[in-house]
Every structure is written in structure tokens, then in C-alpha cells.
Design a protein around this motif. Structure first.
Motif, PDB file in Angstrom:
ATOM      1  N   ARG A   1      34.207  39.753  37.185  1.00  0.00           N
ATOM      2  CA  ARG A   1      35.225  40.547  38.041  1.00  0.00           C
ATOM      3  C   ARG A   1      35.183  42.072  37.868  1.00  0.00           C
ATOM      4  O   ARG A   1      34.088  42.442  37.075  1.00  0.00           O
ATOM      5  CB  ARG A   1      36.046  40.490  36.491  1.00  0.00           C
TER       6      ARG A   1
ATOM      7  N   LEU B   1      43.590  48.354  38.985  1.00  0.00           N
ATOM      8  CA  LEU B   1      43.562  46.633  39.761  1.00  0.00           C
ATOM      9  C   LEU B   1      42.476  45.982  39.267  1.00  0.00           C
ATOM     10  O   LEU B   1      41.109  46.002  39.151  1.00  0.00           O
ATOM     11  CB  LEU B   1      43.269  46.884  41.016  1.00  0.00           C
TER      12      LEU B   1
ATOM     13  N   LYS C   1      39.796  41.940  40.143  1.00  0.00           N
ATOM     14  CA  LYS C   1      40.245  40.867  40.753  1.00  0.00           C
ATOM     15  C   LYS C   1      38.875  40.358  40.231  1.00  0.00           C
ATOM     16  O   LYS C   1      37.960  40.485  39.793  1.00  0.00           O
ATOM     17  CB  LYS C   1      39.191  41.648  42.252  1.00  0.00           C
TER      18      LYS C   1
ATOM     19  N   GLU D   1      43.422  38.700  43.473  1.00  0.00           N
ATOM     20  CA  GLU D   1      43.923  40.021  42.354  1.00  0.00           C
ATOM     21  C   GLU D   1      44.477  40.105  42.173  1.00  0.00           C
ATOM     22  O   GLU D   1      46.009  39.731  42.027  1.00  0.00           O
ATOM     23  CB  GLU D   1      43.773  40.849  43.953  1.00  0.00           C
TER      24      GLU D   1
END
Length: 365
Positions: free
Chosen positions: A223, A255, A257, A262
Motif C-alpha cells: 500500500r 489518502l 492506495k 484508492e
């Protein structure tokens, strides 16, 4: 053992008690260190290690049964046990500094049917990775009442105390500063006026050079996490009559991902009674979030806390503290130089009598 001797034996002498109370607690600590997670495990381990235990303990009437251990943990005064724990921690770690993260965890296995699972609030010294104290949340209350009781028993001078939005209360902020500490409190909708003031300040100052910002990207475990931490002076934004000594407001945007997915933008706001840079805010927030991995996850995965089905009386609370005693012993141990996970260190203590003796600091009779 000197601290455990300060705890009153909850049993009545008229019942003809067979086993020394402090010896029972020492056995429980040694067994929990040796990878025993249940009362059944503790009693079985004690029988298997009776010869080893007799090097340090009298065991006049042998080792206690599972039922005896359970009865003692059910009636043991958790306040006294907790008080002895705090004095022990204070005695072995000496002067501390850094951050204290205050956070709660539900012991899920302690609830069944009409019985609500107990919820424990813990104070966690993030630099050393040890527990400084715990407080049980009343069944008819929430963390707002437990946090002040927990903080009252701790030495806070010089510490930065971080608490999530549940603890963002004026009285808690005042208590921390009165005890000589600084607070870092997450701000959410339970403080709408404060939240609106902070949101507006960051909107108004969006293009201002007065905003200190730090950009960071972390990669690992499949990630990517991007984060922007921003801080502003609290003067003129936060009412000091409500939030004493508040000097900094902060915002962290994150944020995440994972593979091709996302997440949505996650935005957190903070107030702090200490002047923090954006980098310092980001570090303090990471230290607080680390409680999930370094304490709660460890208690569940390495100590099987959520899987415990002990529900009666004081036993769930006392067994939770027992596991935190062992967690601290392992984290503070300097005798075992091998690099291994906490899970493997417990197994090593179970396998190696000399290692266990050194970790516990025991000396032969």
C-alpha cells in the motif's frame, strides 16, 4: 513481588486458604510470560513447572488448581491490582518523557447474552511501547468518565498526551495542563463550534505562507499512504477560556492506495497546548495511531484477549492487566538480546527456564 505484597488477599482466612496469595500472582505472571493465555493454561503450566517454581517459592501446599486461580481473579480488587501495577511501572522505568497515547479497547470475549463486554482505557508510553495504566469503563458510562480517573493516577509533567475525539473535552484538557502535561486532542463533531472555527481557519489561510506544511509518502505491505500535515497558531481561533494554553491547531489529510483501489480523502483536525511544527504533529499522530498495532493488536493476536471467555466479576479486568504486565516485562527486558517478535519471545520464555528467570528478575531461595 514487593509491589504485589501491597495488594490485599481478597480471600477470607476462615475458609482455610491453602495457597499463598502473592505466590499465586507470581505464578500467574510467570505463566503468562510463558505463553499461557487462559486460567486453564496457567494452572496446567504451574503443575508442569512445579519443580522450577520451588526454586523461588515455598508452595507449601503445592500449586493451585484452575478453580482456585479463577476464584482469586474474580474477587481480586482490580483497583488495588492496578495501583500496584502503576507503582511497579514507575519504579522500573524511572524518569520518562515523550508521548502518552490514551485509547480504549473492548475485550470482546468478556460479553455474552445480557452481559456487556468490558471496555478498557489504557495509557500507553509510545516511545518505550509500555502500558502505564488502565481504567475500566463503567457499563453505564463511556470513556469520558474513565479517562480523567486514569489520568489522575499518572505523572504527566512534560508529556504530550494524545487522545481521540471522545476525549476532546474541556475538563480533560484542563486536567492535563493542571497536572503539568500538554494535550493533543482530535476534534470532531462532538465539539461543533471548535471544529467549525478550525475548519474556517484552514480555509481562510489556504494560500497563506503562515501555514506550516509537511508532505510525506509511505510505501509498504502493498500500500501507499500519502499525507499532508498542516499547522497554524491557535491564537484568535481557539478560546483559551475553554481550551487552556492551546497554542496550535492542526490538520492531517491522508489518502491510501492499496493495489488499484484508492481511498477517499480522510481529514483529521487537532488542537494542542504545545507549539508544534507540521512534522511534529505528523509524528505525534503516528505515535497515537501506533497504539492499534503495538498494543491492541498484540493483546488480541499474541495474548488471545478477545478470545477469552472469562466473564464473571473482576476476572476479565484483572486478566487484562496481567497480560499488560507481561507485555511490559518483554518490552523492558534487556537480558534477551535476540531480535524476535513478542510472540516468539513468550515462546522462548516458555522453553528456556534460565531465560524466564532472568526476564522475571527472580533469584533462588
Amino acid at each position: 513481588m514487593s509491589y504485589l505484597r501491597e495488594v490485599d488477599d481478597p480471600r477470607k482466612p476462615s475458609n482455610g486458604t491453602l495457597h499463598d496469595f502473592v505466590e499465586m500472582l507470581v505464578i500467574a505472571v510467570a505463566a503468562a510470560l510463558s505463553d499461557c493465555d487462559t486460567v486453564e493454561d496457567i494452572a496446567y503450566w504451574a503443575r508442569a513447572k512445579e519443580a522450577w517454581l520451588r526454586k523461588f517459592l515455598l508452595l507449601t501446599n503445592g500449586v493451585p488448581s484452575e478453580e482456585t486461580f479463577l476464584r482469586v481473579f474474580r474477587v481480586l480488587d482490580p483497583k488495588q491490582f492496578e495501583s500496584a501495577f502503576r507503582r511497579w511501572v514507575g519504579g522500573i522505568v524511572g524518569a520518562l518523557s515523550g508521548n502518552i497515547a490514551v485509547d480504549g479497547k473492548t475485550v470482546r470475549g468478556s460479553g455474552s447474552g445480557n452481559e456487556t463486554a468490558i471496555h478498557m482505557v489504557s495509557a500507553f508510553a509510545t516511545d518505550l511501547g509500555i502500558v502505564l495504566g488502565q481504567e475500566k469503563v463503567s457499563g453505564k458510562s463511556n470513556e469520558i468518565t474513565a479517562i480523567p480517573e486514569l489520568l489522575e493516577a499518572l505523572y504527566l509533567k512534560g508529556f504530550l498526551v494524545s487522545i481521540d475525539a471522545m476525549g476532546c473535552q474541556k475538563k480533560i484538557a484542563t486536567q492535563i495542563t493542571d497536572q503539568g502535561g500538554d494535550y493533543l486532542l482530535a476534534v470532531k463533531g462532538n465539539q461543533p463550534t471548535l471544529l467549525e472555527a478550525i475548519e474556517t481557519a484552514f480555509i481562510d489561510q489556504h494560500q497563506s505562507e503562515g501555514v506550516d506544511r509537511q508532505h510525506a509518502v509511505q510505501k509498504g505491505h502493498g500500500r501507499i499512504v500519502g499525507q499532508i500535515a498542516s499547522v497554524l497558531p491557535a491564537q484568535g481561533i481557539v478560546h483559551l477560556a475553554d481550551w487552556p494554553a492551546c497554542k496550535t491547531i492542526g490538520r492531517i489529510d491522508s489518502l491510501r492506495k492499496v493495489a488499484d483501489k484508492e481511498s477517499e480523502l480522510e481529514r483529521r483536525y487537532y488542537i494542542c497546548s504545545r507549539v508544534l511544527s507540521a512534522e511534529q504533529l505528523a509524528a505525534a499522530a503516528r505515535a497515537h495511531w501506533g497504539v492499534e498495532n503495538r498494543l491492541h493488536w498484540i493483546l488480541d493476536v499474541s495474548f488471545g484477549e478477545d478470545g477469552s471467555t472469562i466473564r464473571k466479576d473482576n476476572a476479565p479486568q484483572n486478566l487484562s492487566l496481567l497480560k499488560k504486565i507481561v507485555l511490559n516485562i518483554i518490552r523492558l527486558d534487556t537480558t534477551n538480546k535476540t531480535k524476535a517478535s513478542l510472540r516468539l519471545k513468550r515462546k522462548a520464555a516458555a522453553w528456556d527456564d534460565d531465560l524466564r528467570m532472568n526476564m522475571l528478575g527472580l533469584s533462588r531461595r
